[in-house]
Design a protein around this motif. Structure first.
Motif, mmCIF file in Angstrom:
data_model
loop_
_atom_site.group_PDB
_atom_site.id
_atom_site.type_symbol
_atom_site.label_atom_id
_atom_site.label_comp_id
_atom_site.label_asym_id
_atom_site.label_seq_id
_atom_site.Cartn_x
_atom_site.Cartn_y
_atom_site.Cartn_z
ATOM 1 N N TRP A 100 -31.484 5.034 -22.772
ATOM 2 C CA TRP A 100 -32.700 4.138 -23.379
ATOM 3 C C TRP A 100 -32.551 2.905 -22.458
ATOM 4 O O TRP A 100 -33.732 2.407 -22.353
ATOM 5 C CB TRP A 100 -32.318 3.577 -24.803
ATOM 6 C CG TRP A 100 -30.921 3.084 -24.844
ATOM 7 C CD1 TRP A 100 -29.927 3.919 -25.248
ATOM 8 C CD2 TRP A 100 -30.481 1.741 -24.669
ATOM 9 N NE1 TRP A 100 -28.462 2.750 -25.464
ATOM 10 C CE2 TRP A 100 -29.100 1.556 -25.024
ATOM 11 C CE3 TRP A 100 -31.197 0.606 -24.385
ATOM 12 C CZ2 TRP A 100 -28.510 0.241 -24.837
ATOM 13 C CZ3 TRP A 100 -30.550 -0.659 -24.278
ATOM 14 C CH2 TRP A 100 -29.250 -0.697 -24.563
ATOM 15 N N ASN B 10 -32.229 3.094 -19.303
ATOM 16 C CA ASN B 10 -32.848 3.536 -18.043
ATOM 17 C C ASN B 10 -34.691 3.382 -18.331
ATOM 18 O O ASN B 10 -35.133 2.986 -17.361
ATOM 19 C CB ASN B 10 -32.406 4.712 -17.557
ATOM 20 C CG ASN B 10 -32.766 4.910 -16.444
ATOM 21 O OD1 ASN B 10 -32.844 4.234 -15.468
ATOM 22 N ND2 ASN B 10 -33.073 6.240 -16.043
ATOM 23 N N GLU B 11 -34.608 3.832 -19.499
ATOM 24 C CA GLU B 11 -36.094 3.750 -19.714
ATOM 25 C C GLU B 11 -36.602 2.253 -19.920
ATOM 26 O O GLU B 11 -37.616 1.947 -19.466
ATOM 27 C CB GLU B 11 -36.572 4.566 -20.926
ATOM 28 C CG GLU B 11 -35.948 5.906 -20.732
ATOM 29 C CD GLU B 11 -36.253 6.816 -22.294
ATOM 30 O OE1 GLU B 11 -36.402 6.266 -23.115
ATOM 31 O OE2 GLU B 11 -36.008 7.985 -22.428
ATOM 32 N N LEU B 12 -35.647 1.494 -20.462
ATOM 33 C CA LEU B 12 -36.364 -0.015 -20.593
ATOM 34 C C LEU B 12 -36.292 -0.557 -19.459
ATOM 35 O O LEU B 12 -37.254 -1.312 -19.183
ATOM 36 C CB LEU B 12 -35.339 -0.638 -21.595
ATOM 37 C CG LEU B 12 -35.529 -1.999 -21.945
ATOM 38 C CD1 LEU B 12 -36.781 -2.138 -22.774
ATOM 39 C CD2 LEU B 12 -34.220 -2.539 -22.697
ATOM 40 N N GLY C 258 -37.004 0.890 -16.454
ATOM 41 C CA GLY C 258 -38.185 1.382 -15.902
ATOM 42 C C GLY C 258 -39.259 0.700 -16.323
ATOM 43 O O GLY C 258 -40.282 0.546 -15.601
ATOM 44 N N GLU C 259 -39.488 0.667 -17.470
ATOM 45 C CA GLU C 259 -40.412 -0.123 -18.251
ATOM 46 C C GLU C 259 -40.870 -1.390 -17.878
ATOM 47 O O GLU C 259 -42.064 -1.896 -17.390
ATOM 48 C CB GLU C 259 -40.601 0.203 -19.814
ATOM 49 C CG GLU C 259 -41.863 -0.517 -20.682
ATOM 50 C CD GLU C 259 -41.726 -0.261 -21.857
ATOM 51 O OE1 GLU C 259 -42.551 -0.982 -22.797
ATOM 52 O OE2 GLU C 259 -40.899 0.491 -22.391
ATOM 53 N N GLY C 260 -39.747 -2.057 -17.687
ATOM 54 C CA GLY C 260 -40.073 -3.629 -17.378
ATOM 55 C C GLY C 260 -40.389 -3.796 -15.958
ATOM 56 O O GLY C 260 -41.196 -4.463 -15.624
ATOM 57 N N THR D 75 -42.012 -1.522 -14.258
ATOM 58 C CA THR D 75 -43.515 -1.197 -14.258
ATOM 59 C C THR D 75 -44.438 -2.316 -14.552
ATOM 60 O O THR D 75 -45.618 -2.620 -14.022
ATOM 61 C CB THR D 75 -43.723 -0.025 -15.197
ATOM 62 O OG1 THR D 75 -43.000 1.052 -14.797
ATOM 63 C CG2 THR D 75 -45.299 0.535 -14.971
ATOM 64 N N ARG D 76 -44.190 -3.114 -15.665
ATOM 65 C CA ARG D 76 -44.846 -4.291 -16.137
ATOM 66 C C ARG D 76 -44.874 -5.465 -14.955
ATOM 67 O O ARG D 76 -45.925 -5.997 -15.159
ATOM 68 C CB ARG D 76 -44.410 -4.818 -17.415
ATOM 69 C CG ARG D 76 -44.451 -3.711 -18.530
ATOM 70 C CD ARG D 76 -44.116 -4.406 -19.949
ATOM 71 N NE ARG D 76 -44.492 -3.434 -21.042
ATOM 72 C CZ ARG D 76 -44.192 -3.625 -22.070
ATOM 73 N NH1 ARG D 76 -43.604 -5.182 -22.563
ATOM 74 N NH2 ARG D 76 -44.394 -2.914 -23.327
ATOM 75 N N ASP E 101 -43.593 -0.089 -8.550
ATOM 76 C CA ASP E 101 -43.797 1.519 -8.538
ATOM 77 C C ASP E 101 -42.405 2.120 -8.460
ATOM 78 O O ASP E 101 -41.863 2.138 -7.550
ATOM 79 C CB ASP E 101 -44.679 1.982 -7.683
ATOM 80 C CG ASP E 101 -44.907 3.604 -7.438
ATOM 81 O OD1 ASP E 101 -44.539 4.223 -8.653
ATOM 82 O OD2 ASP E 101 -45.277 4.074 -6.674
ATOM 83 N N GLN F 48 -34.631 0.496 -9.659
ATOM 84 C CA GLN F 48 -34.148 1.056 -11.007
ATOM 85 C C GLN F 48 -32.848 1.408 -11.309
ATOM 86 O O GLN F 48 -32.316 1.123 -12.398
ATOM 87 C CB GLN F 48 -35.368 1.831 -11.519
ATOM 88 C CG GLN F 48 -35.120 2.285 -12.956
ATOM 89 C CD GLN F 48 -36.175 3.403 -13.338
ATOM 90 O OE1 GLN F 48 -36.896 3.896 -12.677
ATOM 91 N NE2 GLN F 48 -36.062 4.055 -14.589
ATOM 92 N N TYR G 255 -30.041 -0.411 -13.443
ATOM 93 C CA TYR G 255 -29.783 0.104 -14.646
ATOM 94 C C TYR G 255 -28.353 0.700 -14.698
ATOM 95 O O TYR G 255 -27.515 0.347 -15.578
ATOM 96 C CB TYR G 255 -30.358 1.602 -14.922
ATOM 97 C CG TYR G 255 -29.772 2.685 -15.608
ATOM 98 C CD1 TYR G 255 -29.591 2.436 -16.860
ATOM 99 C CD2 TYR G 255 -29.182 3.817 -14.903
ATOM 100 C CE1 TYR G 255 -28.808 3.495 -17.672
ATOM 101 C CE2 TYR G 255 -28.679 4.837 -15.672
ATOM 102 C CZ TYR G 255 -28.363 4.773 -17.002
ATOM 103 O OH TYR G 255 -27.879 5.794 -17.613
#
Length: 332
Positions: free
Chosen positions: A14, A16-18, A20-22, A24-25, A29, A39, A43
């Protein structure tokens, strides 16, 4: 339930996904090399830091029950194979790197404990501490982590037995043999004292270890996103039968602890390196670093130092080939 614990509690997918999302915002890329490296770096640094603080605190609390004086008394009660096994197990709740294990080794030896027993401790302490078990589980899974620790303990026990059977006491430096450190009683600590000790140890150890985590994760990020998979596979994959030996020899001159070497091993494995090869690299880095060998040379003479290095190298290489074989037979 165990898979959830391994992937989301220890592995923190979770997170790693968080991350990555941060990113991206923020306009990064994460599918590019630079974005993917960033990332991976963020992470792994955050994940390892969280696990590291928890592990150090827990192990330091356990270690408060085994100060040097008490450890010496415990080891002094056992003989033969049992003494080596207990010594190797005590090594799992002591300092995290070989350099910090050497003063304890010298104290145990000066206290009159058999040299083989103290070497079982010296080999085990940096190679298979409890922290390595938790971190290995978070990345490689429970089977690999448990097998790594068990085989590391086997190397420690067998190495100590060999040194004892060869009667290498004569190769200790005189100041170590003549010190005769008394086996003093350990100080009684309250639970509050133990919690304070664990907190202080966590803070101090984290400050020492964190730079190596940054370097290790940085190298891992570069390998993960910039080193061609074909190159790693060619050098450390099944195509090279000498990959284990190469990884062991590369690891020896480096200086890091288990926490700094795991991100590098993780990246190498993802690029096609064989499992046993990367585990041999980790063992060599943590057990046979040049600074620790230089420190150890002050306490023991060249023949004993050469025997210690030879035992560790042979054991590490054999473990590497064993893991590669098990990986190919799909046990892991």
């Amino acid at each position: 339930m165990w898979t959830f614990f391994q992937e989301h509690v220890l592995g923190m997918k979770w997170l790693n996904e968080l991350v990555g999302e941060g990113l991206t915002r923020l306009g990064v890329d994460v599918t590019s090399r630079w974005g993917g490296s960033l990332q991976f770096f963020l992470y792994d640094v955050i994940k390892i830091s969280i696990l590291l603080c928890f592990i150090i605190f827990l192990i330091s609390y356990i270690q408060s029950y085994f100060p040097p004086e008490r450890s010496r008394r415990i080891l002094g009660r056992f003989k033969g194979l049992t003494a080596h096994i207990i010594s190797a197990l005590l090594g799992t709740v002591t300092p995290f790197c070989s350099c910090s294990s050497i003063p304890l080794f010298m104290g145990f030896t000066s206290a009159g404990l058999p040299i083989g027993v103290t070497f079982s401790f010296l080999i085990s302490s940096p190679m298979v501490d409890l922290g390595s078990l938790v971190l290995l589980m978070s990345i490689f899974g429970s089977k690999i982590a448990v097998a790594y620790v068990l085989l590391g303990l086997v190397i420690a026990v067998l190495g100590g037995l060999v040194i004892e059977q060869l009667g290498m006491e004569r190769h200790l430096e005189d100041f170590v043999k003549q010190a005769h450190v008394p086996l003093a009683e350990s100080e009684t600590m309250s639970n509050q004292d133990r919690l304070h000790f664990a907190k202080e140890q966590m803070s101090e150890t984290f400050r020492k270890v964190f730079p190596y985590v940054l370097v290790g994760v940085g190298i891992g990020a570069l390998i993960h996103n910039w080193i061609p998979e074909s190159l790693v596979t060619q050098l450390l994959g099944s195509q090279n039968p000498f990959g284990v030996i190469l990884a062991t020899l590369i690891g020896i001159p480096m200086y890091a602890d288990i926490f700094g070497s795991i991100p590098v091993a993780e990246a190498l494995l993802s690029k096609g390196a064989q499992l046993g090869t990367v585990l041999s690299f980790m063992m060599a880095v943590t057990t046979l670093s040049l600074p620790s060998l230089i420190m150890l040379k002050r306490a023991i003479k060249p023949p004993l130092l050469a025997l210690f290095v030879a035992i560790c190298i042979v054991g590490i290489i054999l473990v590497g080939y064993l893991f590669n074989f098990l990986q190919q037979t799909m046990i892991f």
